[in-house]
Design an enzyme around this catalytic site. Sequence first.
Site, PDB file in Angstrom:
ATOM      1  CE1 TYR A 157      -3.917   2.140   0.494  1.00 20.85           C
ATOM      2  CE2 TYR A 157      -2.604   3.242   2.287  1.00 20.85           C
ATOM      3  CZ  TYR A 157      -3.961   2.999   1.111  1.00 20.85           C
ATOM      4  OH  TYR A 157      -4.864   3.979   1.428  1.00 20.85           O
TER       5      TYR A 157
HETATM    6  N1  LIG Z   1     -10.448   5.935   3.954  1.00 23.77           N
HETATM    7  C1  LIG Z   1      -9.220   6.518   4.234  1.00 23.77           C
HETATM    8  O1  LIG Z   1      -9.057   6.456   5.418  1.00 23.77           O
HETATM    9  C2  LIG Z   1      -8.291   6.400   3.277  1.00 23.77           C
HETATM   10  C3  LIG Z   1      -6.938   7.078   3.832  1.00 23.77           C
HETATM   11  C4  LIG Z   1      -6.094   7.306   2.827  1.00 23.77           C
HETATM   12  C5  LIG Z   1      -6.090   6.919   1.560  1.00 23.77           C
HETATM   13  N2  LIG Z   1      -7.482   6.389   0.888  1.00 23.77           N
HETATM   14  C6  LIG Z   1      -7.434   6.317  -0.307  1.00 23.77           C
HETATM   15  O2  LIG Z   1      -8.590   6.908  -1.001  1.00 23.77           O
HETATM   16  C7  LIG Z   1      -9.157   6.300  -2.163  1.00 23.77           C
HETATM   17  C8  LIG Z   1     -10.626   5.851  -1.883  1.00 23.77           C
HETATM   18  O3  LIG Z   1     -10.867   5.177  -0.781  1.00 23.77           O
HETATM   19  P1  LIG Z   1     -12.217   4.924   0.085  1.00 23.77           P
HETATM   20  O4  LIG Z   1     -11.879   5.219   1.403  1.00 23.77           O
HETATM   21  O5  LIG Z   1     -13.121   5.509  -0.519  1.00 23.77           O
HETATM   22  O6  LIG Z   1     -12.298   3.333  -0.073  1.00 23.77           O
HETATM   23  P2  LIG Z   1     -13.454   2.394  -0.491  1.00 23.77           P
HETATM   24  O7  LIG Z   1     -13.044   0.818  -0.342  1.00 23.77           O
HETATM   25  O8  LIG Z   1     -14.826   2.872   0.103  1.00 23.77           O
HETATM   26  O9  LIG Z   1     -13.390   2.719  -2.020  1.00 23.77           O
HETATM   27  C9  LIG Z   1     -12.411   2.334  -3.006  1.00 23.77           C
HETATM   28  C10 LIG Z   1     -13.400   1.689  -4.242  1.00 23.77           C
HETATM   29  O10 LIG Z   1     -12.296   1.043  -5.181  1.00 23.77           O
HETATM   30  C11 LIG Z   1     -12.884  -0.032  -5.649  1.00 23.77           C
HETATM   31  N3  LIG Z   1     -12.017  -0.974  -6.313  1.00 23.77           N
HETATM   32  C12 LIG Z   1     -11.072  -1.593  -5.529  1.00 23.77           C
HETATM   33  N4  LIG Z   1     -10.375  -2.380  -6.217  1.00 23.77           N
HETATM   34  C13 LIG Z   1     -10.907  -2.211  -7.619  1.00 23.77           C
HETATM   35  C14 LIG Z   1     -10.745  -2.591  -8.738  1.00 23.77           C
HETATM   36  N5  LIG Z   1      -9.672  -3.813  -9.115  1.00 23.77           N
HETATM   37  N6  LIG Z   1     -11.517  -2.474  -9.807  1.00 23.77           N
HETATM   38  C15 LIG Z   1     -12.337  -1.694  -9.692  1.00 23.77           C
HETATM   39  N7  LIG Z   1     -12.637  -0.980  -8.652  1.00 23.77           N
HETATM   40  C16 LIG Z   1     -11.974  -1.264  -7.693  1.00 23.77           C
HETATM   41  C17 LIG Z   1     -13.453  -0.814  -4.500  1.00 23.77           C
HETATM   42  O11 LIG Z   1     -14.527  -1.401  -5.012  1.00 23.77           O
HETATM   43  C18 LIG Z   1     -14.192   0.596  -3.637  1.00 23.77           C
HETATM   44  O12 LIG Z   1     -15.539   0.740  -4.010  1.00 23.77           O
HETATM   45  C19 LIG Z   1      -8.156   4.795  -1.975  1.00 23.77           C
HETATM   46  O13 LIG Z   1      -7.388   4.773  -2.964  1.00 23.77           O
HETATM   47  C20 LIG Z   1      -7.603   4.721  -0.783  1.00 23.77           C
HETATM   48  O14 LIG Z   1      -6.290   3.762  -0.830  1.00 23.77           O
HETATM   49  C21 LIG Z   1      -8.288   6.150   1.988  1.00 23.77           C
END
Ligand SMILES: NC(=O)c1ccc[n+]([C@@H]2O[C@H](COP(=O)([O-])OP(=O)(O)OC[C@H]3O[C@@H](n4cnc5c(N)ncnc54)[C@H](O)[C@@H]3O)[C@@H](O)[C@H]2O)c1
Length: 252
Positions: A157
Amino acid sequence: MITYDFTGRHAVVTGAGGGMGEAIARSLLEAGAAVTAIDLKPQPESLARHEGRLTYYTGDLADPAFISDTITRAGEAHGGIDYLANVAGVLWFGRDRSVLEMDMAVWDQVFAINLTAPALTARAAVPFMRKTGRGGAMVHFSTIQWYRGDPNPQDAYQASKAGLCALSKSLAMQLAAEGIRSNAICPGMTVTPLQARWDNDETLAAVAAYAPLGRIGTPQDMANAALFLLSDAAGYITGTELPVDGGLLMRM
Ligand SMILES: NC(=O)c1ccc[n+]([C@@H]2O[C@H](COP(=O)([O-])OP(=O)(O)OC[C@H]3O[C@@H](n4cnc5c(N)ncnc54)[C@H](O)[C@@H]3O)[C@@H](O)[C@H]2O)c1
């Protein structure tokens, strides 16, 4: 309240079935854009009332052919692409560990989704940004986690998200002369399905207290930042990373 007008513009948003991607897709639709949304998961209910300007594709971004086909179809249907939001990403607790011991097949899968897929969406979208003749903008979702070491490592990650910031900067440099901007957003702790581990009030309160601003981030906080960076209001901003973290980086 800041409002944006994206009428007549076309945005591609990956991860639109998840917390932040849904908020970004919905906010762009509310601001008048046409949106091509992509996710493994089915279309969220909340996007249904904008269906006239929404095209939702369900599929796997780890599949290069799916990315190329979907973005080409979207670009051709709309006569171009103005914006790309690379929001999809995975953080696999338990399986993503220290590179000294983890299953490298997991490493490869995480990189395919978190880094190769955003590279391929950009590769497919840029020719359609050029086609509009009015430049374009991208935002790529990294994390504040990439700025630090972690006693509980999630190396795939962390490294893939660092790579995404580097890729964003490189694209920004390559495309600046054509008026196509590229920036990264580094979210802090945000309540979304990705953080399902925060499943009780006590944990949520502890997480909130750790952020200097005293609360956990929301998907809308991230959408607000993304719409700003995509909009003409950020027309002189490219090649940078914006932490959206309630001040957490000050503490790291
Ligand atoms: N939530 C947090 O605390 C946080 C913190 C830092 C960074 N992020 C980043 O922010 C972004 C959004 O995260 P989030 O919190 O909304 O997570 P989330 O899991 O709610 O959303 C991520 C989405 O990506 C989709 N996805 C994953 N793999 C996939 C694939 N192979 N093909 C198509 N779709 C795919 C999932 O189905 C999901 O709906 C991500 O890149 C995550 O790494 C999140």
